[in-house]
Motif scaffolding. Structure first.
Motif, short mmCIF file in Angstrom:
data_model
loop_
_atom_site.label_atom_id
_atom_site.label_comp_id
_atom_site.label_asym_id
_atom_site.label_seq_id
_atom_site.Cartn_x
_atom_site.Cartn_y
_atom_site.Cartn_z
N HIS A 1 -63.11 -40.28 -61.44
CA HIS A 1 -63.35 -38.96 -61.53
C HIS A 1 -62.17 -38.67 -62.78
CE1 HIS A 1 -65.52 -36.72 -58.55
NE2 HIS A 1 -65.52 -38.23 -58.00
N GLY A 2 -61.42 -40.00 -62.71
CA GLY A 2 -59.46 -39.89 -63.68
C GLY A 2 -60.53 -39.98 -64.93
N SER A 3 -61.20 -40.96 -65.05
CA SER A 3 -61.63 -41.31 -66.39
C SER A 3 -62.84 -40.38 -67.04
CB SER A 3 -61.81 -42.91 -66.77
OG SER A 3 -63.43 -43.83 -65.91
N VAL A 4 -63.80 -40.20 -66.37
CA VAL A 4 -64.53 -39.14 -67.28
C VAL A 4 -64.57 -38.39 -67.51
CG1 VAL A 4 -66.92 -37.92 -66.71
CG2 VAL A 4 -66.12 -40.39 -66.12
N LEU A 5 -64.16 -37.57 -68.62
CA LEU A 5 -63.41 -36.20 -69.22
C LEU A 5 -64.90 -35.29 -69.29
CD1 LEU A 5 -61.43 -37.87 -72.01
CD2 LEU A 5 -60.57 -37.57 -69.66
N GLY A 6 -66.19 -35.49 -69.47
CA GLY A 6 -67.18 -34.58 -69.43
C GLY A 6 -67.99 -34.94 -69.54
N VAL A 7 -69.25 -34.05 -69.13
CA VAL A 7 -70.90 -34.29 -69.22
C VAL A 7 -71.85 -33.08 -69.19
CG1 VAL A 7 -70.27 -36.06 -66.70
CG2 VAL A 7 -71.23 -33.65 -66.37
N GLU A 8 -72.80 -34.08 -69.65
CA GLU A 8 -73.31 -32.50 -69.90
C GLU A 8 -74.57 -32.64 -68.70
OE1 GLU A 8 -76.24 -31.16 -73.70
OE2 GLU A 8 -77.29 -33.08 -73.05
N ALA A 9 -74.18 -31.87 -68.15
CA ALA A 9 -75.47 -31.82 -66.80
C ALA A 9 -76.40 -31.24 -67.02
CB ALA A 9 -75.20 -31.87 -65.63
N ILE A 10 -77.98 -31.24 -66.93
CA ILE A 10 -79.03 -30.77 -66.77
C ILE A 10 -79.43 -30.24 -64.95
CG2 ILE A 10 -81.35 -30.01 -67.80
CD1 ILE A 10 -79.74 -31.40 -70.22
N LEU A 11 -79.76 -28.59 -65.24
CA LEU A 11 -79.71 -28.50 -63.64
C LEU A 11 -80.90 -27.71 -63.60
CD1 LEU A 11 -77.10 -25.36 -63.58
CD2 LEU A 11 -76.52 -27.99 -63.02
N ALA A 12 -81.70 -27.74 -62.22
CA ALA A 12 -83.04 -27.47 -61.62
C ALA A 12 -83.86 -27.35 -62.19
CB ALA A 12 -83.17 -27.87 -60.30
N ASN A 13 -83.46 -25.54 -62.73
CA ASN A 13 -83.70 -24.85 -63.66
C ASN A 13 -84.04 -25.11 -65.25
OD1 ASN A 13 -82.10 -24.47 -64.87
ND2 ASN A 13 -81.67 -22.17 -63.63
N GLY A 14 -83.59 -26.05 -65.95
CA GLY A 14 -83.67 -26.37 -67.17
C GLY A 14 -82.28 -26.45 -67.69
N GLU A 15 -81.69 -25.57 -66.96
CA GLU A 15 -80.39 -25.10 -68.03
C GLU A 15 -79.82 -25.91 -68.23
OE1 GLU A 15 -77.00 -20.78 -67.58
OE2 GLU A 15 -78.25 -22.03 -65.59
N ILE A 16 -79.22 -26.42 -69.38
CA ILE A 16 -78.20 -27.23 -69.72
C ILE A 16 -76.85 -26.88 -69.82
CG2 ILE A 16 -77.66 -28.57 -72.29
CD1 ILE A 16 -80.47 -28.20 -73.58
N LEU A 17 -76.35 -27.64 -68.93
CA LEU A 17 -74.75 -27.48 -68.95
C LEU A 17 -74.26 -27.77 -69.39
CD1 LEU A 17 -73.55 -25.31 -67.07
CD2 LEU A 17 -72.87 -26.65 -64.70
N ASP A 18 -73.51 -27.44 -70.77
CA ASP A 18 -72.41 -28.04 -71.25
C ASP A 18 -71.31 -28.56 -71.14
OD1 ASP A 18 -71.31 -29.62 -73.72
OD2 ASP A 18 -71.69 -27.93 -74.63
N LEU A 19 -71.08 -29.38 -69.83
CA LEU A 19 -69.41 -29.55 -69.51
C LEU A 19 -68.39 -30.63 -70.45
CD1 LEU A 19 -70.40 -29.10 -66.19
CD2 LEU A 19 -69.50 -27.03 -67.53
N MET A 20 -68.58 -31.65 -71.98
CA MET A 20 -68.42 -32.23 -72.32
C MET A 20 -67.17 -31.63 -72.67
SD MET A 20 -70.53 -35.29 -72.29
CE MET A 20 -70.19 -35.80 -74.18
#
Lengths: 499, 499
Positions: B201-220
């Motif tokens: 939680h401290g060292s990961v600065l960003g993620v990209e996650a795909i939600l169940a409905n296929g939406e690409i959530l860009d949190l990079m």
């Protein structure tokens, strides 16, 4: 250096100057200045006040002389709250929120009121929920370094207590003598030691948060490792009191350094600044605790405004580099190797280094007073952005070109080690002409580099229209859904973060 | 020591022993053994397969020989998936999930399949979504230390690449040669260096996650500081693929240490273990990188099972202490002071210290092979708990009393520096009698001390009934609401975390 003599940033100095700076007037009501339409909330009446009195008692509520609660630290915004409540337990906070949720009364949670984006004061007539009486330090474990306290505990008080056990709170900022740990957590406060200790998502181990419906969500933990289900506490770190009111915090403290050193260096170019930073990471490794940038314009402003003595002058860039370690001799040897390397390569032209507390304070002043000095250099546009290091200073040069003779100064300084630039543009007075040169250009520029338009100050009220420059529509939509889930009536810190 | 010669935990040794251990048989189908009722999901048909083929191509899907995807690393659980998909882009993952969500087809996201709680294999007939072809390293910034990669990148590959830039990934665990960084993030993997570098939680600065409905959530994000709105990325760190599929990760790497040292110490009592830990934090400060505990029973088991040579023997407790610093001479001097102090006070009775890679490996083996050796000492009850340090070892003594002659061994070892105990009870064979002695007592004991019933392994499938021992009903209810919000059809990794 005695155990109690470690460098504390010159917060008192900053504070007194800030007080002087702040005394320049009371801002117009936010609702008027920013043309805010009041939300569809209930209006406080006598029955409400009687209920709150039954919960917190007459001595823990205020209905007069509320200016200190309605106006923010920078005097940029002013709310019109008619009631301040000062509960002294989580149960009291819970009872207040439950009632407000049913009555649809809006609430503004308030810690030390040191925020810089108008997040900690009401926008309209929200009830101020001050956490100031929830100030107990609950526990400090000197073996594990874990401290827990109530949210209204002042950061400096927690730090002083931690030092008695040979520990330091992994968070340090100018406002430490008045900001609350709960406010720090709610805003994910950054500050001067993020380079060393990381951000609060890493060091906060648990929180207790009261939800809008009054539910007490106990997510406290005294453990670094706890992989049991979703890590919900992070929803309350940095959401600025809009998803719940943080009432307790558990935080991992670091061992207190046994030695500190500070160097102030003159550097010929920004390219050399980057080389020096890379070398600092390599040569100073585990003892590097701050790497700050001050450009010539910034230093000139703080030196001339506050009549300070800078040990060096005449360079385009200055770096303040601090180490915190467990052995002064070892640290100094590492520092010397770093300096020798930099000087030999021409990346460092001149400088000074000290381990004496008073001298370190003097050096820190050069950096810490830049912000206040610039704010007094006429009208000041202030930005707190994260940018890729390779492009870090480019925006300052581009902005100088754009605003030309309209500005007094265009300066860049800040937490280079965290890629966090404070860009300031000062001018004789606000004009639409210079405003158009500056905004939304700053945000567009930052957005194009995928930077952050608010690195450490948050969104609050003042930046809510700019969120889109750093977050995708999909991410903002998810934030809205999260808000709707946790606070369906929108009573918690309305008009903030999301607009 | 050469730049490439730094100690890597003896992962290959562990792996080969584990392989031997694992070859003991194929488990019964999870659905049968655990009497799981299949959720109300769609059933895969020919049209579905044709659609998936149109997305990923024939060469990136499997319908035969799926055992390696259906059975977990410990051979504790076995699913019955009929299809494995191996997309090679976020867009492909998105298209798959969108389709599955509409058709209500359940999905089991899978990284390196090294999880220990049955979280990474199907429970029933979920489609396996393998991230193995999303393995690109996107960028490593040698100045800031920030690395970004796709989720299927193997941890060791990212670490080797980072080392080319003088960096190390701040995560190290036995499975590093096969686990995926996306799986590490999804399970908030702990491992051997949490003491030094903190958790993800401290060292990961960003993620990209795909939600169940296929939406690409860009949190990079490539920034340590970004306070623009809710910090949603943390919802995907440690939620074990039940809220979204992590497809990209941005992580802050640390400067590569220039020196490492490892000591293995004999300690007379657990009280002295704690004193030594406190001293290690004080004397070794910023260079301390691991503080592990091995009790006499654990060491005896690994030494005798694998015919290892321990440099010391005959003590009730052993500590493995590792430092990682930037100057071998300085580090050794600090280490010597720590050791002299401990020996003088009788807190350290004997020991060995080395900076040689091969010898450090031998010492790490004594600690790392404990887990495998105990698993082969008959039937083994294994627990991974966080406990307050003052009570850390008490549960081992209490458990010895409870199980008495029913057990071969009751042992405690683990990451003392992170308050993370691995409690193991071995017995000739599983019997209801010993089971009743052990469970739910372990969980109740942990719960009473407000510990964590899963410190680093997660909840997955196997611990979902025990979540209540570490999380309040209110917190579990909020988790359910979060799941409902992000995955209303419940297609993502069903039967896991929440039951």
């Amino acid at each position: 250096m005695s155990a109690n003599g470690f460098l504390k940033p010159c917060s008192n100095v900053v504070k007194s100057f800030c007080r002087a700076y702040k005394a320049s007037g009371i801002p117009e009501l936010t609702q008027v200045r920013h043309n805010v339409k009041r939300g569809n909330y209930g209006t406080l009446d006598g029955k409400d006040v009687a209920f709150f009195e039954s919960i917190v008692g007459r001595n823990h509520m205020l209905q007069e002389d509320l200016q200190g609660y309605n106006v923010d630290f920078l005097r940029a915004v002013r709310g019109n709250s008619q009631l301040v409540l000062k509960p002294n337990s989580s149960e009291q906070v819970s009872a207040i929120l439950k009632y407000c949720n049913e009555r649809k009364l809006a609430i503004c949670p308030q810690g030390g009121n040191t925020g810089l984006v108008g997040g900690s004061v009401p926008v309209c007539d929200e009830i101020v929920l001050s956490l100031t009486h929830l100030d107990k330090i609950l526990h400090i474990d000197e073996i594990t370094g874990i401290a827990s306290c109530e949210a209204g505990c002042i950061l400096e008080n927690l730090d002083l207590k931690a030092r008695e056990s040979g520990l330091v709170v992994p968070l340090d900022l100018g406002a430490k003598s008045s900001c609350h740990i709960g406010g720090n957590v709610s805003t994910n406060a950054g500050g001067l030691r993020v380079l060393r200790y990381g951000n609060l998502h890493g060091s906060v181990l648990g929180v207790e948060a009261i939800l809008a419906n009054g539910e007490i969500l106990d997510l406290m933990s005294d453990f670094k490792k706890d992989n049991t289900g979703y890590h919900l506490k992070h929803l309350f770190i940095g959401s600025e009191g809009t998803l719940g009111v943080v009432t307790k915090v558990s935080i991992l403290c670091a061992p207190q350094p046994q030695a500190q050193h500070v160097a102030f260096l003159g550097v010929p170019s920004f390219d050399d600044v980057l080389k020096n930073f890379r070398n600092a990471r390599q040569f100073l490794g585990e003892i590097l605790s701050s790497c700050e940038l001050v450009d010539a314009g910034s230093l000139d402003c703080s030196v001339s405004h506050f009549k300070l003595n800078s040990p060096i002058e005449g360079y385009p860039f200055y770096m303040l580099i601090e180490t915190s370690g467990s052995n002064a001799e070892h640290d100094m040897e590492k520092f010397n190797r770093f300096l020798e390397n930099g000087i030999e390569k021409g990346q460092i032209l001149d400088g000074t280094i000290t381990g004496e507390v008073s001298k370190m304070r003097e050096i820190w002043k050069l950096r810490e007073l830049v912000s206040v000095a610039l704010a007094e250099d006429g009208f000041c546009f202030k930005y707190d952005i994260s940018l890729p290091l390779r492009e870090f200073y480019h925006i300052v040069e581009v902005m100088k070109e754009r605003v030309g003779h309209l500005a007094n100064r265009v300066c860049g300084y800040g937490h280079l080690g965290d890629s966090n630039l404070h860009l300031n543009i000062t001018c004789p007075e606000f004009t639409p002409e210079i405003y158009k040169c500056v905004e939304p250009f700053v945000y567009e520029f930052t957005s194009q580099l995928k930077g952050s338009i608010s690195a450490e100050h948050g969104i609050g009220f003042l930046k809510r229209n700019y969120l889109k420059y750093s977050k995708s529509p999909a991410a903002i939509e998810k934030m809205r859904e999260m808000k709707q889930l946790l606070d369906p009536n929108g009573i918690l810190n309305p008009y903030k973060v999301l607009n």
